[in-house]
Design a protein around this motif. Structure first.
Motif, PDB file in Angstrom:
ATOM      1  N   MET A  50     -10.477   9.962   3.814  1.00 49.38           N
ATOM      2  CA  MET A  50      -9.562   9.039   3.533  1.00 49.38           C
ATOM      3  C   MET A  50      -8.292   9.441   4.408  1.00 49.38           C
ATOM      4  N   GLY A  51      -8.621  10.259   5.321  1.00 44.18           N
ATOM      5  CA  GLY A  51      -7.264  10.870   6.368  1.00 44.18           C
ATOM      6  C   GLY A  51      -6.868   9.630   7.162  1.00 44.18           C
ATOM      7  N   GLY A  52      -7.960   8.658   7.335  1.00 43.91           N
ATOM      8  CA  GLY A  52      -7.596   7.644   8.334  1.00 43.91           C
ATOM      9  C   GLY A  52      -6.900   6.509   7.649  1.00 43.91           C
ATOM     10  N   GLY A  53      -6.569   6.698   6.254  1.00 46.95           N
ATOM     11  CA  GLY A  53      -5.876   5.653   5.506  1.00 46.95           C
ATOM     12  C   GLY A  53      -4.492   5.389   5.791  1.00 46.95           C
ATOM     13  N   GLY A  54      -3.905   6.637   6.111  1.00 47.34           N
ATOM     14  CA  GLY A  54      -2.308   6.420   6.406  1.00 47.34           C
ATOM     15  C   GLY A  54      -2.096   5.887   7.748  1.00 47.34           C
ATOM     16  N   GLN A  55      -3.202   6.149   8.822  1.00 42.76           N
ATOM     17  CA  GLN A  55      -2.950   5.471  10.034  1.00 42.76           C
ATOM     18  C   GLN A  55      -3.168   4.192   9.954  1.00 42.76           C
ATOM     19  N   GLN A  56      -4.276   3.608   9.098  1.00 47.16           N
ATOM     20  CA  GLN A  56      -4.368   2.229   9.053  1.00 47.16           C
ATOM     21  C   GLN A  56      -3.130   1.433   8.608  1.00 47.16           C
ATOM     22  N   THR A  57      -2.344   2.166   7.546  1.00 46.14           N
ATOM     23  CA  THR A  57      -1.392   1.657   6.979  1.00 46.14           C
ATOM     24  C   THR A  57      -0.368   1.440   7.898  1.00 46.14           C
ATOM     25  N   ASP A  58      -0.143   2.430   8.891  1.00 46.76           N
ATOM     26  CA  ASP A  58       0.928   2.384   9.773  1.00 46.76           C
ATOM     27  C   ASP A  58       0.490   1.280  10.888  1.00 46.76           C
ATOM     28  N   ARG A  59      -0.677   1.071  11.279  1.00 46.20           N
ATOM     29  CA  ARG A  59      -1.234  -0.084  12.033  1.00 46.20           C
ATOM     30  C   ARG A  59      -0.835  -1.502  11.351  1.00 46.20           C
ATOM     31  N   ILE A  60      -1.128  -1.634   9.971  1.00 47.29           N
ATOM     32  CA  ILE A  60      -1.019  -2.856   9.436  1.00 47.29           C
ATOM     33  C   ILE A  60       0.538  -3.170   9.279  1.00 47.29           C
ATOM     34  N   ALA A  61       1.212  -2.023   9.016  1.00 51.14           N
ATOM     35  CA  ALA A  61       2.745  -2.442   8.832  1.00 51.14           C
ATOM     36  C   ALA A  61       3.395  -3.073  10.019  1.00 51.14           C
ATOM     37  N   GLY A  62       2.629  -3.218  11.047  1.00 49.31           N
ATOM     38  CA  GLY A  62       3.232  -4.190  12.084  1.00 49.31           C
ATOM     39  C   GLY A  62       4.465  -3.888  12.705  1.00 49.31           C
ATOM     40  N   THR A  63       5.335  -4.676  12.569  1.00 45.00           N
ATOM     41  CA  THR A  63       6.631  -4.545  13.396  1.00 45.00           C
ATOM     42  C   THR A  63       7.485  -3.201  13.085  1.00 45.00           C
ATOM     43  N   ASN A  64       7.648  -2.847  11.874  1.00 44.28           N
ATOM     44  CA  ASN A  64       8.397  -1.671  11.571  1.00 44.28           C
ATOM     45  C   ASN A  64       7.552  -0.559  11.760  1.00 44.28           C
ATOM     46  N   GLY A  65       6.191  -0.471  11.775  1.00 42.36           N
ATOM     47  CA  GLY A  65       5.403   0.585  12.029  1.00 42.36           C
ATOM     48  C   GLY A  65       5.493   1.680  11.207  1.00 42.36           C
ATOM     49  N   ARG A  66       6.089   1.671   9.826  1.00 47.20           N
ATOM     50  CA  ARG A  66       6.271   2.713   8.797  1.00 47.20           C
ATOM     51  C   ARG A  66       6.274   2.315   7.381  1.00 47.20           C
ATOM     52  N   PHE A  67       6.145   3.071   6.480  1.00 44.43           N
ATOM     53  CA  PHE A  67       6.077   2.851   5.175  1.00 44.43           C
ATOM     54  C   PHE A  67       7.577   2.431   4.676  1.00 44.43           C
ATOM     55  N   GLY A  68       7.935   1.281   4.232  1.00 45.52           N
ATOM     56  CA  GLY A  68       9.153   0.961   3.874  1.00 45.52           C
ATOM     57  C   GLY A  68       9.456   0.243   2.861  1.00 45.52           C
ATOM     58  N   THR A  69      10.667  -0.001   2.297  1.00 48.85           N
ATOM     59  CA  THR A  69      11.106  -0.965   1.513  1.00 48.85           C
ATOM     60  C   THR A  69      11.319  -2.155   1.866  1.00 48.85           C
ATOM     61  N   TYR A  70      11.053  -3.183   0.982  1.00 50.05           N
ATOM     62  CA  TYR A  70      11.428  -4.555   1.473  1.00 50.05           C
ATOM     63  C   TYR A  70      12.092  -5.400   0.426  1.00 50.05           C
ATOM     64  N   PRO A  76      -5.370   1.159   1.825  1.00 47.27           N
ATOM     65  CA  PRO A  76      -5.256   1.185   3.418  1.00 47.27           C
ATOM     66  C   PRO A  76      -4.216  -0.199   3.672  1.00 47.27           C
ATOM     67  N   LEU A  77      -4.126  -0.975   2.585  1.00 50.85           N
ATOM     68  CA  LEU A  77      -3.302  -2.199   2.800  1.00 50.85           C
ATOM     69  C   LEU A  77      -1.739  -2.192   2.200  1.00 50.85           C
ATOM     70  N   LEU A  78      -1.490  -0.907   1.689  1.00 48.00           N
ATOM     71  CA  LEU A  78      -0.092  -0.616   1.176  1.00 48.00           C
ATOM     72  C   LEU A  78       0.866  -0.217   2.437  1.00 48.00           C
ATOM     73  N   ILE A  79       1.905  -1.172   2.507  1.00 48.38           N
ATOM     74  CA  ILE A  79       2.800  -1.011   3.666  1.00 48.38           C
ATOM     75  C   ILE A  79       4.259  -0.656   2.976  1.00 48.38           C
ATOM     76  N   GLY A  80       4.296  -0.507   1.736  1.00 49.59           N
ATOM     77  CA  GLY A  80       5.616  -0.479   1.070  1.00 49.59           C
ATOM     78  C   GLY A  80       5.951  -0.481  -0.144  1.00 49.59           C
ATOM     79  N   GLU A  81       7.180  -0.707  -0.480  1.00 52.09           N
ATOM     80  CA  GLU A  81       7.445  -1.235  -2.039  1.00 52.09           C
ATOM     81  C   GLU A  81       8.720  -1.836  -2.001  1.00 52.09           C
ATOM     82  N   LEU A  82       8.925  -2.489  -3.072  1.00 55.63           N
ATOM     83  CA  LEU A  82      10.326  -3.423  -3.190  1.00 55.63           C
ATOM     84  C   LEU A  82      11.579  -2.222  -3.172  1.00 55.63           C
ATOM     85  N   GLU A  83      12.712  -2.715  -2.905  1.00 58.90           N
ATOM     86  CA  GLU A  83      13.857  -1.981  -2.908  1.00 58.90           C
ATOM     87  C   GLU A  83      14.208  -1.877  -4.312  1.00 58.90           C
TER      88      GLU A  83
END
Length: 403
Positions: free
Chosen positions: A1-21, A88-95
């Motif tokens: 499951m360690g690759g999940g975080g890397q995949q999340t970063d890739r999916i996050a696209g332009t901001n490249g991080r787990f963020g708030t939206y 792996p699809l999680l990119i963040g959460e609502l503000e």
């Protein structure tokens, strides 16, 4: 499951991080190939996952840029299993500043229901064996087989909604058996079509069940739109009359059969195709079953609100698009418990023999908060289909002639 975080970063696209939206940011991602959804305030990038979604890519696409929490819980009985695929699809959460159902299942009811379908088919075969194919006996056998087919339609609906077994693998297997071997249809086709209907009922361009292929105009909005645009594929002001000739008689044996075969070949559903090959066909009872199916499935939808997307909450969207039919032993059996259409739409994985228990609680909740909960008699529901088509036809004619 360690690759999940890397995949999340890739999916996050332009901001490249787990963020708030903010909702404004989420709602920018609604196009094919770029789709985000929100479930329980968590933001998921499903742009690529939609192609592998077991329920089909369109059902997720209908909620792109929206809160899909209620639909998510309504469609997935095994939440923990689904969450593994979502990680792996999680990119963040609502503000922070941005604005349970019972899982106990008893398959005995459904096994007995399957038994009574097989018994009806066995009786039909015995009548043919002993009395031959005379006109009277053929008519009797056709009625028996049409009854078996209609009841098999309600049963495959139960398995398709994963509402029978705790282990959904058995639901999937028996769904393929009933819809394929007993009915000659495709489980994959049904899932793709029916789940869209539940996700966005009576919403043009999202619910395939209100795609009338220009044969009918429905609701209060579409008739005026067609009239203003001078669209006259058929004389819609007479649709409540020709409905009896091209609606109930032809939906299953003509339109659905063509669509099912095309869908299986186009999407390579070869397992479904093999199940269908095992199905014996007799058009006389298929035409009779088509009447049964159309009247039951449309009595709770066609007379209700049909419109374009209004982005309503889950409860109001379902209550606006559905109504119930009075409970009785016959109505329950005749409609496969779809006389409880409101409860079925609110809780699509609930075993249908429990709808009568949920209905009083749903009605009380609606009364408490002033949400309209509609229930009518069976005959009244049938008449309302024709009245609704007549009203839509009159709206079209007025717009066609005067706007």
């Amino acid at each position: 499951m360690g690759g999940g975080g890397q995949q999340t970063d890739r999916i996050a696209g332009t901001n490249g991080r787990f963020g708030t939206y903010t909702w404004e940011e989420v709602q920018k991602h609604t196009k094919s190939g770029d789709q985000w959804i929100v479930v329980e305030r968590k933001v998921y990038n499903v742009s690529q996952w939609v192609k592998r979604h077991p329920g089909g890519l369109r059902i997720i696409g209908h909620y792109a840029g929206e809160d899909a929490t209620d639909a998510f819980h309504a469609f997935h009985p095994n939440i923990q299993l689904v969450r593994k695929y979502m990680k792996p699809l999680l990119i963040g959460e609502l503000e922070a500043s941005e604005p349970s159902q019972d899982r106990q299942k008893n398959p005995l009811f459904f096994i007995l229901h399957l038994g009574h379908i097989l018994l009806l088919e066995a009786i039909a075969l015995m009548l043919l064996w002993y009395f031959g194919t005379g006109w009277i006996n053929t008519a009797i056998v056709s009625v028996i087989l049409a009854t078996a087919q209609s009841q098999a339609g309600w049963l495959q609906h139960d398995f398709g909604h994963l509402s029978v077994f705790k282990n959904s693998r058995w639901d999937h297997l028996l769904h393929k058996f009933v819809i394929g071997h007993l009915k000659g249809a495709s489980a994959g086709w049904w899932n793709h079509r029916h789940f869209q209907h539940h996700a966005k009922p009576n919403i043009f361009k999202k619910d395939p069940d209100v795609n009338m292929l220009n044969a009918f105009v429905v609701g209060n909005v579409q008739p005026v739109e067609y009239g203003v645009k001078k669209i006259k594929t058929l004389p819609y002001n007479h649709q409540h009359k020709y409905f009896f000739f091209i609606g109930p008689p032809l939906l299953i044996p003509v339109y659905f059969q063509f669509q099912i075969i095309q869908n299986m070949i186009t999407h390579g559903l070869w397992v479904d195709l093999m199940w269908c090959i095992s199905y014996y066909t007799a058009l006389n009872f298929m035409f009779m079953e088509s009447h049964w199916f159309v009247w039951v499935t449309q009595m709770s939808h066609i007379p209700m609100d049909i419109d374009y997307e209004k982005h309503q909450d889950w409860l109001n969207m379902q209550l606006d698009a559905t109504c119930n039919i009075e409970q009785s032993f016959f109505n329950d059996w005749f409609s496969g418990h779809l006389n409880f259409q409101i409860e079925h739409h609110l809780f699509p994985t609930m075993p249908r023999h429990n709808y009568w228990r949920a209905a009083p609680r749903v009605r009380a909740l609606c009364d408490k908060y002033g949400v309209k909960y509609q229930e009518k008699g069976l005959y009244e529901a049938f008449v309302d289909i024709v009245r609704s088509l007549e009203k839509s036809g009159e709206l079209w004619l007025d717009a066609y002639l005067n706007k």
